[in-house]
Structure formats: C-alpha cells, structure tokens
Motif scaffolding. Structure first.
Motif, short mmCIF file in Angstrom:
data_model
loop_
_atom_site.label_atom_id
_atom_site.label_comp_id
_atom_site.label_asym_id
_atom_site.label_seq_id
_atom_site.Cartn_x
_atom_site.Cartn_y
_atom_site.Cartn_z
N CYS A 34 -0.07 8.71 -5.77
CA CYS A 34 -0.07 7.25 -5.67
C CYS A 34 -1.08 6.70 -6.67
CB CYS A 34 -0.44 6.87 -4.24
SG CYS A 34 -0.22 5.14 -3.91
N THR A 35 -0.68 5.71 -7.44
CA THR A 35 -1.55 5.10 -8.44
C THR A 35 -2.28 3.89 -7.86
OG1 THR A 35 0.02 5.78 -10.12
CG2 THR A 35 -1.60 4.15 -10.76
N ALA A 40 3.65 4.43 -7.93
CA ALA A 40 3.44 5.83 -7.54
C ALA A 40 4.20 6.73 -8.51
CB ALA A 40 3.91 6.07 -6.11
N VAL A 41 3.87 8.00 -8.46
CA VAL A 41 4.52 8.99 -9.32
C VAL A 41 5.34 9.90 -8.41
CG1 VAL A 41 4.20 10.81 -11.03
CG2 VAL A 41 2.61 8.87 -10.95
N PHE A 42 6.58 10.14 -8.83
CA PHE A 42 7.49 11.00 -8.08
C PHE A 42 8.04 12.07 -8.99
CE2 PHE A 42 7.53 6.84 -6.12
CZ PHE A 42 7.43 7.13 -4.77
N LEU A 76 0.16 2.98 1.10
CA LEU A 76 1.28 3.58 0.38
C LEU A 76 1.13 5.10 0.30
CD1 LEU A 76 3.91 3.19 -1.17
CD2 LEU A 76 2.54 2.77 -3.24
N GLU A 77 -0.06 5.56 0.03
CA GLU A 77 -0.32 6.99 -0.06
C GLU A 77 -0.05 7.68 1.28
OE1 GLU A 77 -3.60 9.27 -2.52
OE2 GLU A 77 -4.47 8.29 -0.75
N TYR A 78 -0.47 7.07 2.36
CA TYR A 78 -0.24 7.64 3.69
C TYR A 78 1.26 7.73 3.99
CZ TYR A 78 -0.20 8.36 8.70
OH TYR A 78 0.06 8.87 9.94
#
Length: 169
Positions: A34-35, A40-42, A76-78
């Motif tokens: 997550c940025t 975010a990066v996927f 978002l990270e969670y």
C-alpha cells in the motif's frame, strides 16, 4: 459498527487482459503493498502494477502528512492484507491510466465483494474527486457515500467543517 450498503460485485463483463485494453473488465489481483489511502501495488499474473483508485482522493502522506492520511493508508493496508479475494475493475467511461509520470492503472477496487473506493469515502477517509465522466459506473454510489460521511462529520469531513466554522464560511 459499519454495515456495507454499497454496490455489489457482478461479473457481467469479461476479464480484461494483461495488456489492460478492455475498459470495464475485471482481473483478479494479488496485494503487494500500500502506498497511501488511494494507491496500492498489486501483482497481476506475477507483474507488479501501481493502481490508483478511481474517483477518490485520500489525504496526502508525502512530506508533511495531512490529517487522516496515515489512518486512510492504514485502513486500506488492513483491508488488503486481510482480503480473501481482490479484483480490479476498469471503467468504460474512464481512461485506463492516469496522466502522471507513473501511468498508474485507474480502477475500482473490490475486496471480498465490497467496493473499497466506496468504503473509503463512506468512512470519511477520502473524498470524491477526479470525475472524468458523470456516467462512471459507481459514481452515484460514491456521491451518496460522501453525503452520508459529511452528514455524520466523519474523519476528513469533521476537520473541514471545523475549519469552515472557524473561518465563518
């Protein structure tokens, strides 16, 4: 307790291909990192892809973090790190990529059948912004979520209201 009332995930479009040329399609993705609260990066088929969530803007983290920027990113990270399923969806009425140097993929983000763009707005972590077309697939849902978040003075909306009151706007 927040009870999701946003749009539902429907696979009525064919998945888009790795070259990402089919607007409105879905692709299954794997969370990488997550940025911030709206980026975010996927990994898609093993290839890293930077994704900017469509139609939302979370507080900025760089240099001098804005209020609720860390909380938006942490949320978002969670959500992404605890997801059972992650799908990215492009919109037929939107560009596939943003105009920044990084050329981020613009997507609706679905986690466990909930639209994360919607949740970020509904919980007050992001605002509706960067609207390319009034005909974007979930725009009405996000505007409704933002109205509710404002009425309830959630997160970023509590700050903007307090500033407006201080300035007598």
């Amino acid at each position: 307790m927040y009870n999701y009332r946003g749009p539902k995930l429907k696979f009525n479009n064919k998945p888009f291909s790795r070259n990402l040329d089919a607007k409105g399609g879905f692709v299954k993705a794997e969370y990488f990192k997550c940025t911030d609260g709206d980026t975010a990066v996927f990994k898609i088929d093993g290839v890293r892809e930077i994704v900017r969530l469509l139609v939302i803007n979370a507080p900025e983290l760089v240099d001098n973090p804005e209020l609720f920027a860390v909380e938006a990113r942490d949320y978002l990270e969670y959500v992404l790190s605890h997801a059972e399923s992650i799908y990215l969806q492009t919109d037929e009425k939107s560009d596939l990529r943003d105009s920044t140097e990084r050329r981020r993929l613009l997507c609706w983000l679905w986690v466990d059948n909930e639209l994360v763009n919607y949740n970020l707005v509904r919980l007050g972590y992001a605002k509706v912004k960067y609207i390319q077309s009034e005909k974007l697939r979930y725009l009405k849902n996000l505007k409704y979520a933002e109205r509710l978040a404002k009425e309830e003075n959630l997160k970023i909306h509590s700050v903007s209201r307090n500033i407006e009151e201080e300035l007598c706007i």
